[in-house]
Design a protein around this motif. Structure first.
Motif, PDB file in Angstrom:
ATOM      1  N   ASP A 187       0.825  -1.206   0.000  1.00 54.05           N
ATOM      2  CA  ASP A 187       0.000   0.000   0.000  1.00 54.05           C
ATOM      3  C   ASP A 187       0.861   1.259   0.000  1.00 54.05           C
ATOM      4  N   GLY A 188       1.940   1.236  -0.789  1.00 52.95           N
ATOM      5  CA  GLY A 188       2.765   2.423  -0.949  1.00 52.95           C
ATOM      6  C   GLY A 188       3.707   2.726   0.189  1.00 52.95           C
ATOM      7  N   ARG A 189       3.810   1.807   1.163  1.00 53.14           N
ATOM      8  CA  ARG A 189       4.673   2.029   2.323  1.00 53.14           C
ATOM      9  C   ARG A 189       5.640   0.863   2.481  1.00 53.14           C
ATOM     10  N   ILE A 190       6.768   1.153   3.114  1.00 50.48           N
ATOM     11  CA  ILE A 190       7.714   0.101   3.473  1.00 50.48           C
ATOM     12  C   ILE A 190       7.234  -0.525   4.784  1.00 50.48           C
ATOM     13  N   ILE A 191       7.032  -1.820   4.770  1.00 49.09           N
ATOM     14  CA  ILE A 191       6.472  -2.484   5.968  1.00 49.09           C
ATOM     15  C   ILE A 191       7.475  -3.403   6.646  1.00 49.09           C
ATOM     16  N   TRP A 192       8.617  -3.665   5.985  1.00 54.67           N
ATOM     17  CA  TRP A 192       9.619  -4.547   6.593  1.00 54.67           C
ATOM     18  C   TRP A 192      10.940  -4.359   5.877  1.00 54.67           C
ATOM     19  N   THR A 193      12.046  -4.429   6.616  1.00 57.11           N
ATOM     20  CA  THR A 193      13.384  -4.451   6.030  1.00 57.11           C
ATOM     21  C   THR A 193      14.226  -5.456   6.794  1.00 57.11           C
ATOM     22  N   GLY A 194      15.221  -6.025   6.130  1.00 58.78           N
ATOM     23  CA  GLY A 194      16.085  -6.964   6.822  1.00 58.78           C
ATOM     24  C   GLY A 194      17.097  -7.606   5.903  1.00 58.78           C
ATOM     25  N   THR A 195      17.765  -8.610   6.429  1.00 57.75           N
ATOM     26  CA  THR A 195      18.777  -9.321   5.652  1.00 57.75           C
ATOM     27  C   THR A 195      18.381 -10.763   5.368  1.00 57.75           C
ATOM     28  N   ASP A 196      17.337 -11.227   6.023  1.00 55.31           N
ATOM     29  CA  ASP A 196      16.869 -12.597   5.820  1.00 55.31           C
ATOM     30  C   ASP A 196      15.463 -12.567   5.243  1.00 55.31           C
ATOM     31  N   PRO A 197      15.319 -12.679   3.909  1.00 54.18           N
ATOM     32  CA  PRO A 197      13.983 -12.581   3.309  1.00 54.18           C
ATOM     33  C   PRO A 197      13.029 -13.666   3.776  1.00 54.18           C
ATOM     34  N   GLU A 198      13.563 -14.779   4.284  1.00 54.94           N
ATOM     35  CA  GLU A 198      12.680 -15.841   4.772  1.00 54.94           C
ATOM     36  C   GLU A 198      11.927 -15.412   6.030  1.00 54.94           C
ATOM     37  N   ALA A 199      12.409 -14.336   6.673  1.00 55.66           N
ATOM     38  CA  ALA A 199      11.753 -13.871   7.894  1.00 55.66           C
ATOM     39  C   ALA A 199      10.480 -13.093   7.600  1.00 55.66           C
ATOM     40  N   PHE A 200      10.292 -12.707   6.327  1.00 60.99           N
ATOM     41  CA  PHE A 200       9.068 -11.997   5.967  1.00 60.99           C
ATOM     42  C   PHE A 200       8.066 -13.009   5.433  1.00 60.99           C
ATOM     43  N   ALA A 201       6.953 -13.142   6.111  1.00 60.16           N
ATOM     44  CA  ALA A 201       6.007 -14.210   5.791  1.00 60.16           C
ATOM     45  C   ALA A 201       4.996 -13.785   4.730  1.00 60.16           C
ATOM     46  N   SER A 202       4.669 -14.711   3.846  1.00 60.03           N
ATOM     47  CA  SER A 202       3.528 -14.632   2.924  1.00 60.03           C
ATOM     48  C   SER A 202       3.520 -13.419   2.002  1.00 60.03           C
ATOM     49  N   GLY A 253      12.127   9.706   2.078  1.00 62.14           N
ATOM     50  CA  GLY A 253      13.533  10.058   1.915  1.00 62.14           C
ATOM     51  C   GLY A 253      14.497   9.029   2.438  1.00 62.14           C
ATOM     52  N   THR A 254      14.007   8.085   3.222  1.00 59.31           N
ATOM     53  CA  THR A 254      14.818   6.944   3.638  1.00 59.31           C
ATOM     54  C   THR A 254      14.001   5.675   3.421  1.00 59.31           C
ATOM     55  N   LEU A 255      14.684   4.548   3.379  1.00 64.04           N
ATOM     56  CA  LEU A 255      14.002   3.268   3.182  1.00 64.04           C
ATOM     57  C   LEU A 255      13.904   2.562   4.530  1.00 64.04           C
ATOM     58  N   ALA A 256      13.032   3.096   5.361  1.00 71.17           N
ATOM     59  CA  ALA A 256      12.805   2.559   6.700  1.00 71.17           C
ATOM     60  C   ALA A 256      11.334   2.204   6.846  1.00 71.17           C
ATOM     61  N   VAL A 257      11.026   1.326   7.755  1.00 75.73           N
ATOM     62  CA  VAL A 257       9.647   0.893   7.978  1.00 75.73           C
ATOM     63  C   VAL A 257       8.771   2.100   8.305  1.00 75.73           C
ATOM     64  N   GLY A 258       7.643   2.178   7.626  1.00 80.85           N
ATOM     65  CA  GLY A 258       6.710   3.282   7.818  1.00 80.85           C
ATOM     66  C   GLY A 258       6.883   4.404   6.818  1.00 80.85           C
ATOM     67  N   GLN A 259       8.024   4.439   6.136  1.00 85.77           N
ATOM     68  CA  GLN A 259       8.276   5.490   5.156  1.00 85.77           C
ATOM     69  C   GLN A 259       7.597   5.169   3.820  1.00 85.77           C
ATOM     70  N   ARG A 260       7.426   6.195   3.009  1.00 85.19           N
ATOM     71  CA  ARG A 260       6.871   5.999   1.677  1.00 85.19           C
ATOM     72  C   ARG A 260       7.796   5.103   0.855  1.00 85.19           C
ATOM     73  N   ALA A 261       7.205   4.232   0.098  1.00 82.67           N
ATOM     74  CA  ALA A 261       7.988   3.340  -0.768  1.00 82.67           C
ATOM     75  C   ALA A 261       8.321   4.074  -2.062  1.00 82.67           C
ATOM     76  N   THR A 262       9.270   4.992  -1.952  1.00 82.77           N
ATOM     77  CA  THR A 262       9.716   5.806  -3.082  1.00 82.77           C
ATOM     78  C   THR A 262      11.204   5.562  -3.244  1.00 82.77           C
ATOM     79  N   TYR A 263      11.551   4.803  -4.274  1.00 83.74           N
ATOM     80  CA  TYR A 263      12.928   4.336  -4.407  1.00 83.74           C
ATOM     81  C   TYR A 263      13.297   4.163  -5.874  1.00 83.74           C
ATOM     82  N   ALA A 264      14.588   3.956  -6.104  1.00 82.22           N
ATOM     83  CA  ALA A 264      15.105   3.707  -7.453  1.00 82.22           C
ATOM     84  C   ALA A 264      15.986   2.471  -7.418  1.00 82.22           C
ATOM     85  N   VAL A 265      15.956   1.722  -8.502  1.00 79.31           N
ATOM     86  CA  VAL A 265      16.795   0.537  -8.667  1.00 79.31           C
ATOM     87  C   VAL A 265      17.840   0.858  -9.722  1.00 79.31           C
TER      88      VAL A 265
END
Length: 517
Positions: A28-43, A462-474
């Motif tokens: 929904d346009g927001r960052i809801i999780w960050t980490g180093t182990d993608p298996e820790a994010f469920a479903s 402006g940062t990629l932290a939980v709760g921030q807008r998912a506005t990023y570049a690859v």
């Protein structure tokens, strides 16, 4: 809502602490999780394999003229023209096939780079253009050369300050031409220009921009065109209207963040119209022009603060900036420092501030919206600032001093004055031409990302932290660029995707197939 997991990447969060991570989840346009182990994010509903690519917060261009940038992309671009003769040759080639009544708007010439700085005259424009209406805007936008056919369309222009019989115009004469240019521009050109500029920004990893519009820049219809095209393109726009005491405009124009941006307190160094406390080194007895008195600007700041919007000014020379500092002190005396500080008022360019002015701005929370490529193009002992200012060139754009004093920085391009190229701007800030004024890569990147959001009064981006807008570049890289490298070519990377609030606004493969720049 779709839960998207990005994994197997190098994600530069933009946070002051902690290193890069490898996975991030968006919903929904927001960052809801960050980490180093993608298996820790469920479903997750969708998984994106980054394949080691770099992800960063998207850039914010904190000072851009969107329609004018599009005009440069689509029209006659004179950036890099090496001489007056080259300008005239480009003009003669460009007008072939145009109707006799066509208006030609060209931008970007810079006589400080020419072996002979003599400007083209109106008579030369007449010959090269076949007698058409021609407006050649200097790279800084504060002076122009115009053809005879265009000048005759403005009754009384010869009596205005800033008019010269050879076709050069600035100040009042230049402002008198702007309504005519709007009237002569074909319907739909503003929309086409805005669309071209926004596409270019998205393709460069720019997800948000601050459009600096105003009556001395273009008509209100340009502003509404940008707003409409940005909504369609999905980029986040912040809109300023540079009208002094234009409080009625706040009711008439929608979605304005302030009466700020290019509300000019002075002109530019290149056109010798920036207001200085000492003479120009290459024009004895001349100190430029201050357009607004401190009391006038204080009234503007007080009115904006009371109405809950940002005030701000274009300012380059130290006299103009000292005048603004006095205006802010007057406003703080009338309203209280905390009230002024809370509004996050801003200055555009702020190139030659005195120590006393810097102290005032830091105390009152005034943001410096600055353009590192100004120093990249014109700084140093053998370039335009040195020619105009002598040894004072070393006082220009003091990024390190501003940051150390506590002034927040937001980076922009001022496009079409300098190119849309955020990595080059970050590089220029790190490799400042004045010793001791360069800033760190982290500080520079933050100024071009989180700094822009802060300057717009937005704190959840402006940062990629939980709760921030998912506005990023690859980016087509596996690590954050080495901004300490001396060669700017080592910094520039290919943008593969730009996402704003969870919506993809640019994708390289798709854009190449569609032929989009």
């Amino acid at each position: 809502m779709t839960r998207i997991l990005l994994r197997n990447g190098v994600i530069h969060t933009g946070l002051a602490t902690g290193g890069p991570i490898s996975a991030m989840a968006v919903e929904d346009g927001r960052i809801i999780w960050t980490g180093t182990d993608p298996e820790a994010f469920a479903s997750p509903d969708e998984v994106v394999d980054l394949d080691g690519r770099l992800v960063t917060p998207a850039f914010v261009d904190s000072h851009v003229h969107v329609v004018e940038t599009g005009e440069q992309i689509l029209g006659l671009d004179l950036v890099g023209a090496p001489s007056r003769d080259a300008v005239l040759e480009k003009l003669a080639t460009y007008v072939k096939g145009l109707t006799p009544d066509a208006l030609v708007i060209a931008q970007g010439w810079d006589e400080s780079l020419w072996p002979d700085p003599t400007l083209p005259t109106a008579a030369e424009l007449d010959r090269a253009s076949g007698g058409r209406k021609v407006y050649l805007n200097r790279i800084d936008g504060h002076s122009a050369v115009v053809s005879s056919a265009l000048m005759t369309e403005v009754p009384g222009i010869t009596g205005l300050a800033g008019w010269a019989p050879d076709g050069r115009v600035e100040r009042e004469a230049l402002r008198a031409l702007l309504p005519l240019l709007a009237d002569l521009t074909p319907a739909g050109d503003a929309q086409r220009g805005a669309r071209a500029a926004l596409r270019s920004m998205a393709a460069l990893g720019i997800g948000a921009f601050h459009d600096n519009a105003g009556p001395d820049i273009g008509p209100e219809s340009d502003l509404t065109a940008v707003q409409s095209e940005a909504a369609a393109a999905g980029l986040h726009g912040t809109y300023y209207w540079g009208a002094h005491l234009g409080f009625g405009d706040l009711d008439r124009l929608e979605d304005l963040s302030g009466l700020a941006g290019d509300l000019s307190a002075d002109g530019s160094i290149g056109s010798r119209s920036a207001a200085l406390t000492s003479d120009y080194a290459d024009l004895a007895g001349h100190r430029g022009h201050a357009y607004l008195a401190p009391e006038q600007m204080a009234e503007h700041i007080i009115g904006c603060t009371r109405r809950g919007v940002q005030a701000g000014f274009h300012c380059i020379g130290d006299q103009a900036i000292d005048n603004i500092a006095r205006a802010f002190r007057l406003a703080a005396r009338a309203l209280g420092p905390e009230v002024v500080r809370a509004r996050r008022h801003r200055l555009e360019h702020c190139e030659l501030p005195s120590p006393a002015a810097i102290e005032t701005f830091a105390d009152l929370g005034v943001i410096a919206s600055v353009q590192p490529m100004f120093d990249g193009l014109w700084g140093g002992p053998d370039r335009m600032y040195a020619a105009r200012l002598g040894e004072r060139w070393q006082e220009m754009n003091p990024f390190r001093t501003l940051l150390d004093a506590g002034v927040r920085l937001a980076f922009g391009s001022d496009s079409p004055v300098t190119p849309l190229d955020p990595w080059a701007a970050v590089h220029a800030a790190v490799h400042h031409r004045t010793p001791g004024q360069g800033i760190t890569p982290a500080e520079a990147f933050a100024a071009h990302t989180a700094g822009g959001w802060y300057a717009a009064g937005i704190d959840d981006a402006g940062t990629l932290a939980v709760g921030q807008r998912a506005t990023y570049a690859v980016w087509d890289r596996t690590a954050f660029p080495d901004l300490t490298a001396p060669d700017v070519a080592d910094v520039i990377t290919a943008c593969l995707q730009t996402v704003v609030d969870g919506r993809t606004v640019f994708e390289k493969d798709r854009s190449e197939k569609e032929g989009v720049r």
